[in-house]
Design an enzyme around this catalytic site. Structure first.
Site, short mmCIF file in Angstrom:
data_model
loop_
_atom_site.label_atom_id
_atom_site.label_comp_id
_atom_site.label_asym_id
_atom_site.label_seq_id
_atom_site.Cartn_x
_atom_site.Cartn_y
_atom_site.Cartn_z
N GLU A 265 -12.00 -3.19 0.08
CA GLU A 265 -11.20 -4.36 -0.27
C GLU A 265 -12.09 -5.61 -0.17
OE1 GLU A 265 -9.37 -6.82 2.04
OE2 GLU A 265 -9.57 -5.88 4.00
N HIS B 56 -6.95 -3.88 11.21
CA HIS B 56 -5.95 -4.40 10.28
C HIS B 56 -4.53 -4.34 10.84
CE1 HIS B 56 -4.52 -6.01 6.60
NE2 HIS B 56 -3.74 -4.98 6.38
N HIS C 107 -8.97 -5.05 -4.64
CA HIS C 107 -8.09 -5.78 -3.75
C HIS C 107 -8.64 -7.17 -3.46
CE1 HIS C 107 -5.55 -6.56 -0.21
NE2 HIS C 107 -4.81 -5.55 -0.60
N HIS D 245 0.81 -1.21 0.00
CA HIS D 245 0.00 0.00 0.00
C HIS D 245 0.85 1.27 0.00
CE1 HIS D 245 -4.06 -1.77 0.62
NE2 HIS D 245 -3.31 -2.80 0.95
#
Lengths: 900, 564
Positions: free
Chosen positions: B203, B157, B414, B73
């Site tokens: 995503e 995350h 993604h 990213h």
């Protein structure tokens, strides 16, 4: 208080109502509300004025406050239907106000005063019958979230007041579940729950299909969905409510534990299912196979439902929520549902066991407690037991002890399980020796529950050998005692077991039976007589005779009236002795017997005091005897306090009798002091005080007065007007004659009564090594005590330290120091800080537990206190007196002089 | 309505080198700037020449937003800003700003020092690039310029991961980056308010997976490690230096402490100490437990986990090693893997997703013989375990987020194309009837501008206040009707016809022969030239426009023949 005074105050208020400043008007309005809440003020007179002001008022804040005042008035006059209707009309009129505050208050008023259906039909005076529910329901779609919340709350209020909500509300409430604001959603969840409890069986259609389901199931699904809401407040609310939805059908319930796993669109089994299969196929201990979590069959993409599946996995989500508040709520809900459904209990076991590894201790503790509560319905598999036992290594004492409690009532399925549990418990014992008592107790129950599983383990556990004699283990080893406790308790119901014992085991049995009799039961050993145990063993099945005996002895006392004083005294003494003996023999009846005996002792003291000769002779001559009487009065007071506060399960009818006895004691005290003191002035105050007490008694127990016919207080109250006006000397005279005429009141026996007791486990008081510390500094003393049958220990139990110089110190333990391991039992683990000036040599201080009481807590609270000006906590925490209820323990300490 | 254009330069329908261009309300925003693990040539970076062939990127882009510090990213950031050339602002959260340069530097070292690549960005470039970064707080609205504003939301995350809302005027886009809806041992769950964006770019790594509860995963993981260690085997856990590694460290650390295990746990050095330092600092970004207990003990101060030295790999006895990188494609983890692969007592646990082409992906798909560089063949005897510890939202989580944000449109990036298809179907199926509270609604009223004040009042009130009389606007319309009968009879026929058609309205026949429907007046008159034709005069006010036009169209169709 004088009502006219209040009226006057009110008039003053109305003068200032024309005030220009809205903040002043606001305050006046709020004061009016408070005023109408006070006792003795009839608020109907100010209602008209309040409504008039309301009509001309422009400020929204003042309007809202006035409506609040009207609400206070309305709640004060629940009987007056006309006023209620009028207020409701006013509220309806202001519902269209532009300010949310005013609408809020209107809705609140409607919720609190909105007429119930019955009264509306009765009314029927051409008044348009208002449907309060409809009116409130219209505000479910108000633009302001606060008003929406208020509307739902008002609806809930209606429900609480006994109005049956319409089922149509259900659909409206469901819409509110997707509201933008959390307080609305939170309230909506509650409303849905209420409706689901009202109409559990009615049928609702499922949108976008032709099927129909029960309303309670639908509501359950919706609330489950809220467990994954964005706001944790709502999640907690939803998780809590799930627990009380017991009518839900079982397949919905079981869905909550199934998340329908899939991986790349193929169905996957959960780790729980795999563990179960491994176990049932006998492969439990083998290593893991590669890829056994590989996804299985393909899933039809159309059949997968990702969110609307409702109940699916609600608890799985709730139990792994981010906030521990949600997790605790979920565990509690799980517990409640599992208690009502054994099949669900079996299913949720895996999840509960998983919660034992939660990162927050409170959650772990809660899940252990939950498991204990449902342990009757379940049997642990070995792999589950493994996980459970792993928690024994936890460093937190609470967790370990909770786990011991859990093991006490767990069903284990195999002998390996028992062995595993024993090994882990012994490991626990070596790691944390302080857990000794708890572990022994745990093994006691484990043994008595699983005698057949213990039997094959005995040779291994005792390390006996068929041919060789083995060394005799050390009798003082706690681990060995633990093993023996397990075996002896199992042997109680397994007669073949003693045959496997070796000689020293029998010797150890005899020793343990004496030293740890509460852990080791009486065994029928071959060739040995049962010592003393036959007696107790035979008595237990026949419980009735002793109960009968208790009844008979108490009935005998009822005839007390008709006996001459001497006979009455003898009868009382005899009965008290009987009751005491009975309490010692029968632990179940100890509470009742002690309670009754104490009461009879009070009566005996009273009779004795009244029999003194002093009453017939002029006062100054009998100083000595009056000593005796005043001592009796004092003792009766003490005993009555004990009766009132040391027993749990005392009901109101007993409290009246106890207070009556205390009143008599106070009267006795008054008379005795009146006879011994000279001068009128002190007497004046005393009489006043006594009359206040009588007044207090009347106010507290006004409902019970009819039961007290012919009693001391009954007569006293008859003469109350005369007493108020007469001189102290006369008062004393009247009281004296009435006390002598007073009759004996029967004490009705309560259903369940237990005497509060406490045992200090630590400090044990055996140490010869003094605790040394520098004077002026403090030393922390660990206190560990178990409390039985104490109500509200957080507020009542105190620790007292008595120093040799007579100085006494009372310590208030923190509320967090009390744990509640089981019903009726508490455990106090706290630290007491000791300090003193330097001593020349070590000396003992006494530590004991006190029960603090405050008899004023029975007084109805004044509305001013409710208004939030004084927190109620402050009031109740005032200690009127204390009762010691544990044996004191001596601790050797030595404050050293500080070194230069 | 201005359009929103989205162009993924990477990670459109695959994972790696995330880079998405969004044009919204005339503003161009680049979301993430990642590299691809699977490639070593030009394909590893997004093709920035798509944006402009010869102009400077700064002129075309208003800002760049980095969602979190994973290299897929942010890996291309120095290349993009320094080598291609971009001087505008780069937005990221504080933890990302702190940790990102460490990872970039590590990546650079592997590429340049180990593989000897030329024409790669330098340390100085990383530093220069980081100078362009503007750090943002959670829920802080940052005005990039007069029109463009961005706002960060917590995404779980990894530490500092954020979702960004990009707003221009009334248009808004939410880009989730990577996120996780289930909390773990060190981070909380992603959360967003009901911001109702026009577009949600989410995503979809696990579009077709619903995962088991994390507790089972954790227990499984601990059991696997524990068993391998008790056997005397060595356990390799390839991780990315930051993120999963910290979670697993906390997990193992607490387990070791509870079970009193002695086998050493190592963490490959370098990044770790620096990174752990940042984890200790950014406590506010962690989960409830760590936030609440860090005063007593910071959970990231490990007792059992020590730094790894290359020589330790040959030590006898059991051990657990966390080594980077996570997909076994290079570096230390690959080295250790080669050493240990031959022994069946050992174990490798892959805790996350592996991109196609990496060694990790190969062994997970069951390959037992691997071709290494220099034509060596490596036989893998050690156990290979896969644990889905990857902190991406699963299908349920994605749906949950979509439900929370209530977007108008959803764009899946993604992830794999086939899996997206499934999720697309599900989202369409389950969110078809989203309530749309922000939809414009019709309002009748008058805006009064007086003394530089605006007030919106009802028109009646406005008329009253201004002392004006209402101006009546009436429409009239003539309808020719072929009817030889008299006017009265025609009117009567019209009346009975309307009465039967308009059941909900009040239809009246007045004594003077006219018919009214609500306030609409209908009069019948004979045609001046043709007596066989009657003229119906229909008249209605502006307010009744709808009913009036309906009525005329009804009358134009004629009267039914049977009616008399």
């Amino acid at each position: 208080m004088a009502a006219h005074l209040k009226k006057r105050v009110y008039e003053e208020f109305t003068k200032v109502v024309q005030e220009n400043d809205p903040s002043v008007r606001l305050k006046i309005a709020s004061l009016l509300g408070l005023l109408s809440k006070t006792a003795g003020f009839s608020p109907d007179c100010i209602m008209d004025d309040a409504i008039n002001i309301l009509q001309n008022e422009k400020s929204h804040q003042v309007l809202a406050q006035l409506l609040d005042t009207l609400l206070a008035i309305g709640t004060k006059l629940p009987e007056n239907q006309a006023i209620q209707n009028r207020l409701v009309d006013v509220a309806c009129k202001h519902l269209t106000d532009t300010s949310h505050g005013v609408r809020n208050k209107c809705l609140q008023l409607l919720g609190n005063l909105g007429s119930l259906e019955k009264s509306v039909t009765k009314d029927g005076e051409g008044l348009a019958v208002r449907d309060v529910q409809k009116i409130i329901g219209d505000y479910f779609s108000d633009q302001d979230p606060r008003v929406r919340t208020a509307a739902i709350k008002a609806m809930l209020q209606l429900h609480e007041r006994g109005l049956k909500l319409h089922q149509t509300i259900y659909n409206q409430a469901c819409k509110l579940l997707s509201d933008d604001y959390e307080q609305v959603r939170s309230a909506a969840v509650q409303l849905i729950w209420v409706v689901s409890q009202l109409y559990p069986e009615s049928i609702v259609p499922i949108p976008s299909s032709n099927e129909e389901i029960r309303l309670v199931d639908d509501a359950f699904g919706k609330i489950c969905h809220m467990v994954s809401d964005g706001s944790w407040v709502v999640r907690v609310q939803a998780a809590k409510l799930l627990g009380s939805m017991e009518q839900v059908s079982s397949h919905f319930l079981e869905q909550t534990l199934d998340k329908k796993l899939m991986s790349d669109l193929r169905r996957k089994r959960t780790a729980h299912e795999r563990a179960k299969e491994l176990y049932s196929s006998g492969e439990f201990s083998s290593g893991r196979k590669w890829g056994d979590d590989a996804p299985k069959e393909e899933i039809d993409t159309g059949a997968v439902n990702l969110i609307e599946s409702g109940a699916c996995g609600a608890f799985v989500h709730g139990l792994e929520d981010e906030m521990y508040e949600v997790r605790i709520a979920a565990v509690e809900a799980l517990c409640m549902l599992a208690q009502s459904s054994p099949s669900f209990a079996e299913k949720c076991l895996d999840f509960l066991v998983d919660m034992f590894n939660d990162e927050i201790e409170e959650v772990r503790l809660q899940s252990i407690h939950t498991m204990r509560k449902i342990s009757n319905n379940i049997t642990l598999r070995e792999d589950q037991l493994d996980t459970v036992l792993a928690v024994l290594e936890d460093s937190s004492r609470d967790i370990r002890e909770a786990l011991h409690e859990l093991l006490c009532c767990t069903n284990v399925s195999t002998k390996e399980g028992i062995h595993l549990a024993l090994v882990e418990l012994l490991k626990n014992l070596t790691k944390y020796p302080t857990d000794r008592d708890s572990i022994w107790k745990c093994l006691k129950f484990l043994g008595s529950r699983h005698p057949t599983l213990v039997l094959p383990l005995v040779p291994e556990l005792l390390s006996t050998h068929p041919f060789f004699d083995t060394a005799e283990p050390d009798m003082d080893d706690p681990a060995y005692i633990a093993v023996l406790v397990l075996i002896f308790n199992a042997a109680k119901t397994c007669p073949t077991m003693p045959a496997l014992f070796s000689d020293h085991t029998f010797r150890h049995y005899a020793y343990l039976r004496d030293s740890l009799s509460h852990l080791v039961p009486a065994l029928r050993l071959p060739g040995r007589k049962l010592v003393s145990s036959t007696l107790s063993a035979n008595i237990t099945p026949h419980e009735d005779p002793s109960h009968q005996f208790l009844q008979q002895s108490l009935e005998r006392v009822y005839s007390l009236q008709h006996l001459d004083p001497q006979g009455a005294q003898e009868l009382l003494e005899l009965t008290i002795r009987d009751l005491q003996r009975l309490g010692e023999l029968q632990s179940e009846l100890a509470g009742v017997a002690d309670f009754s005996a104490t009461y009879l002792r009070c009566q005996l003291l009273l009779i004795k005091a009244l029999q003194e000769k002093l009453w017939n002779v002029a006062a100054p001559l009998y100083l000595k005897q009056s000593d005796l009487a005043s001592a009796a009065a004092k003792q009766i007071m003490e005993e009555t306090y004990k009766m009132e506060f040391m027993y749990s399960g005392v009901e109101n009818k007993q409290v009246v009798i106890i207070h009556h006895m205390r009143l008599q004691a106070k009267a006795l005290q008054l008379i005795v002091t009146a006879r011994t003191t000279r001068g009128v002035d002190p007497l004046f105050g005393m009489c006043e005080k006594f009359l206040q007490e009588v007044d207090f008694f009347q106010r507290c127990f006004i409902a019970d007065l009819p039961h007290l016919q012919d009693s001391f207080v009954d007569k006293l109250l008859d003469l109350m007007p005369r007493l108020m006006t007469s001189k102290p000397v006369e008062v004393v005279k009247i009281v004296q004659t009435m006390l002598r005429q007073s009759t004996f009141l029967h004490l009705p026996l309560p259903e369940q009564i237990h005497k509060a007791s406490a045992t200090i486990i630590e400090p044990a008081g055996e140490s010869d090594n003094p605790l040394r510390f520098t004077s002026g500094l403090v030393v922390a003393l660990d206190v560990d005590a178990t409390l039985e049958h104490v109500q509200d220990p957080q507020n009542t139990v105190k620790v007292q330290v008595l120093y040799p110089d007579g100085q006494a110190q009372m310590i208030h333990p923190k509320p967090a120091d009390f744990r509640n391991p089981g019903p009726g039992r508490h455990r106090l683990i706290t630290q007491v800080y000791l300090s003193h000036t330097a001593w020349t040599e070590p000396c003992q201080v006494e530590v004991r537990l006190l029960l603090a009481y405050n008899s004023n807590s029975r007084l109805p609270k004044s509305p001013w206190v409710e208004g939030g000006e004084v927190s109620p906590q402050v009031e109740t925490s005032v200690i009127e007196g204390t009762i010691p209820f544990s044996k004191s323990v001596k601790v050797y300490i030595m404050p050293k002089p500080a070194r230069r | 309505m201005p359009e929103i254009r989205v162009t993924p330069l990477g990670a459109g329908q695959d994972v790696g080198r995330s880079c998405i261009l969004v044009s919204i309300g005339g503003k161009n925003v680049m979301l993430d700037c990642g590299m691809h693990m699977g490639f070593n040539d030009d394909r590893r970076f997004p093709d920035f020449s798509y944006i402009t062939r010869n102009g400077r990127l700064t002129d075309f882009l208003d800002c760049v937003i980095i969602s979190h510090f994973h290299l897929d990213h942010c890996g291309a950031l120095p290349y993009f800003s320094e080598m291609v050339g971009y001087d505008g602002p780069i937005y990221m959260t504080h933890p990302t700003q702190a940790i990102c340069p460490i990872l970039l530097e590590d990546y650079r070292k592997i590429a340049v020092d180990k593989k000897g690549e030329a024409n790669f960005f330098t340390s100085q470039m990383i530093k220069d690039c980081m100078k362009k970064v503007v750090a943002v707080h959670l829920h802080q609205t940052v005005q990039v310029d007069d029109e463009l504003e961005i706002k960060a939301y917590y995404a779980g995350h990894v530490l500092g991961a954020a979702m960004f809302q990009i707003k221009v005027g009334s248009e808004s886009v939410v880009y989730t980056g990577d996120y996780n809806m289930t909390p773990d041992r060190h981070l909380g769950a992603a959360w967003i308010d009901k911001c109702r964006p026009n577009l949600l770019i989410t995503e979809s790594t696990y579009a077709t997976t619903i995962r088991d509860s994390k507790r089972c995963r954790e227990r499984d993981f601990l059991k696997k490690v524990h068993e391998a260690v008790e056997r005397g085997g060595k356990v390799l856990i390839p991780v990315f230096a930051l993120g999963r590694a910290q979670e697993l460290c906390i997990l193992l650390e607490t387990f070791w402490e509870r079970m009193n295990l002695k086998a050493p746990i190592y963490f490959s050095t370098g990044l770790t100490e620096k990174a752990n330092h940042y984890y200790k600092l950014f406590i506010t970004w962690t989960n409830q437990k760590i936030r609440k207990t860090f005063v007593q003990r910071n959970m990231f101060e490990f007792k059992h986990i020590k730094a790894f030295d290359r020589a330790f790999a040959d030590n006898p006895g059991p051990m657990v090693v966390f080594a980077t990188p996570g997909m076994l494609h290079a570096g230390q983890s690959l080295q250790i893997f080669r050493k240990w692969a031959g022994n069946e007592k050992n174990m490798v646990i892959m805790p996350g997703y592996c991109v196609q082409g990496t060694v990790g992906h190969k062994i997970l798909s069951g390959q037992r013989k691997l071709e290494m560089e220099g034509r060596q063949v490596l036989e893998v005897k050690m156990q290979v375990e896969y644990m889905s510890f990857s902190a991406h939202a699963d299908a349920k989580g994605i749906m949950q987020l979509v439900g929370q944000a209530e977007p108008e449109n959803v764009l899946l990036v993604h992830g794999e194309a086939k899996k997206m298809e499934f999720l697309k179907q599900k989202i369409e199926q389950e969110f078809r009837l989203l309530p749309d509270a922000k939809k414009p609604r019709l309002l009748h009223g008058t805006l009064i501008m007086k003394d530089s004040n605006f007030r919106l009042v009802s028109s009646e009130q406005a008329l009253k206040e201004l002392g004006l009389a209402e101006h009546q606007l009436r429409f009239t319309c003539r309808v020719h009707l072929h009817d030889p009968r008299k006017e009265q009879e025609t009117a009567l026929r019209v009346y009975s016809h309307l009465k039967s058609v308009l059941k909900d309205h009040c239809v009246q026949h007045l004594p003077d022969g006219s018919v009214t429907v609500e306030s609409i007046l209908i009069q019948a008159a004979a045609h001046s030239e043709d007596p066989g034709t009657k003229v119906l005069l229909v008249s209605w006010t502006y307010q009744d426009e709808e009913l009036g036009s309906y009525l005329t169209s009804l009358l134009k169709k004629g009267l039914p023949q049977g009616a008399t």
